[in-house]
Scaffold this active site. Structure first.
Site, PDB file in Angstrom:
ATOM      1  N   HIS A   1      47.219  35.022 -63.155  1.00  0.00           N
ATOM      2  CA  HIS A   1      47.866  36.432 -63.778  1.00  0.00           C
ATOM      3  C   HIS A   1      47.168  36.923 -63.687  1.00  0.00           C
ATOM      4  CE1 HIS A   1      51.105  33.608 -65.817  1.00  0.00           C
ATOM      5  NE2 HIS A   1      52.196  34.744 -65.910  1.00  0.00           N
TER       6      HIS A   1
ATOM      7  N   ASN B   1      52.400  40.250 -70.660  1.00  0.00           N
ATOM      8  CA  ASN B   1      51.562  39.642 -69.885  1.00  0.00           C
ATOM      9  C   ASN B   1      50.434  39.321 -70.757  1.00  0.00           C
ATOM     10  OD1 ASN B   1      51.667  39.859 -66.116  1.00  0.00           O
ATOM     11  ND2 ASN B   1      52.870  41.223 -67.678  1.00  0.00           N
TER      12      ASN B   1
ATOM     13  N   TYR C   1      61.579  32.219 -62.103  1.00  0.00           N
ATOM     14  CA  TYR C   1      60.786  32.352 -63.309  1.00  0.00           C
ATOM     15  C   TYR C   1      61.743  33.044 -64.652  1.00  0.00           C
ATOM     16  CZ  TYR C   1      57.662  32.136 -67.189  1.00  0.00           C
ATOM     17  OH  TYR C   1      57.136  31.348 -68.624  1.00  0.00           O
TER      18      TYR C   1
END
Length: 219
Positions: free
Chosen positions: A182, A168, A139
């Site tokens: 996540h 995040n 990613y």
């Protein structure tokens, strides 16, 4: 002769981050038509379909939030899919923006594209200085590709672009699906289900020593 009205295209505008960008976009682009096509209307993995959409709609500005993304578990289960979809979207969005002379492309990047061994505060000059952590490298590679591709398209075609690196995200609209969640959403679900089921314990991944940084999506 009247100037054509400005248009802002938000890719992934119906996703977690994109939906919040769509909410605040009118504050920063008050005179623009906001375009937030779904996957069926704009398939960014298909080069010709992407070019056709750009040719028909001629966006003045593009904010690229679309991504095939999940947590560490998702990256481990589907690394080839994550790599293929995100890299194809990266190359297609750059090509289409250059072809239609988009005034500015804003790419949403990720802190996971930084070298995996960095400690302390991250600095811009360290972004490419080392390999990424293997759990997120496929990613992260697509985000590095957007940065390097942006430089290349500026040199050859004069396409202005910028990469905004986020850490995040969490907040309203996040996914709690275990395959894609996540860490914040995944932990919320684990604790909720443990409490609901009166479980004596639950499992959290990692050693507990990692330092993580989180950003509320509306911010």
């Amino acid at each position: 002769m009247d100037q054509p009205q400005e248009k802002l295209l938000i890719t992934g505008g119906n996703g977690f981050l994109g939906s919040w960008v769509k909410k605040v976009a009118p504050q920063y682009y008050p005179n623009a038509i906001i375009l937030t096509p779904g996957h069926k209307e704009l398939d960014l993995t298909d080069k010709q379909a992407t070019l056709a959409y750009f040719s028909a709609n001629k966006p003045t500005f593009v904010i690229h939030t679309a991504a095939k993304v999940g947590g560490i578990g998702y990256n481990r289960l589907y690394p080839a899919d994550v790599f293929d979809v995100n890299v194809r979207m990266a190359t297609n969005i750059l090509f289409a923006c250059a072809a239609e002379k988009t005034r500015k492309l804003t790419n949403i990047s990720s802190a996971c594209a930084y070298p995996g061994e960095l400690a302390g505060d991250f600095k811009e000059e360290d972004f490419l200085n080392g390999p990424m952590h293997e759990s997120v490298e496929v990613y992260g590679f697509s985000k590095r590709a957007l940065l390097l591709g942006g430089r290349a398209y500026y040199k050859q075609y004069g396409l202005p672009s910028i990469s905004v690196t986020l850490t995040n995200l969490y907040g309203p609209g996040d996914t709690f699906d275990f395959n894609r969640a996540h860490v914040v959403a995944a932990l919320i679900r684990r604790f909720f289900e443990a409490k609901r089921d009166n479980a004596p314990s639950l499992i959290c991944w990692g050693t507990g020593k990692a330092i993580r940084e989180f950003l509320y999506v509306e911010d």
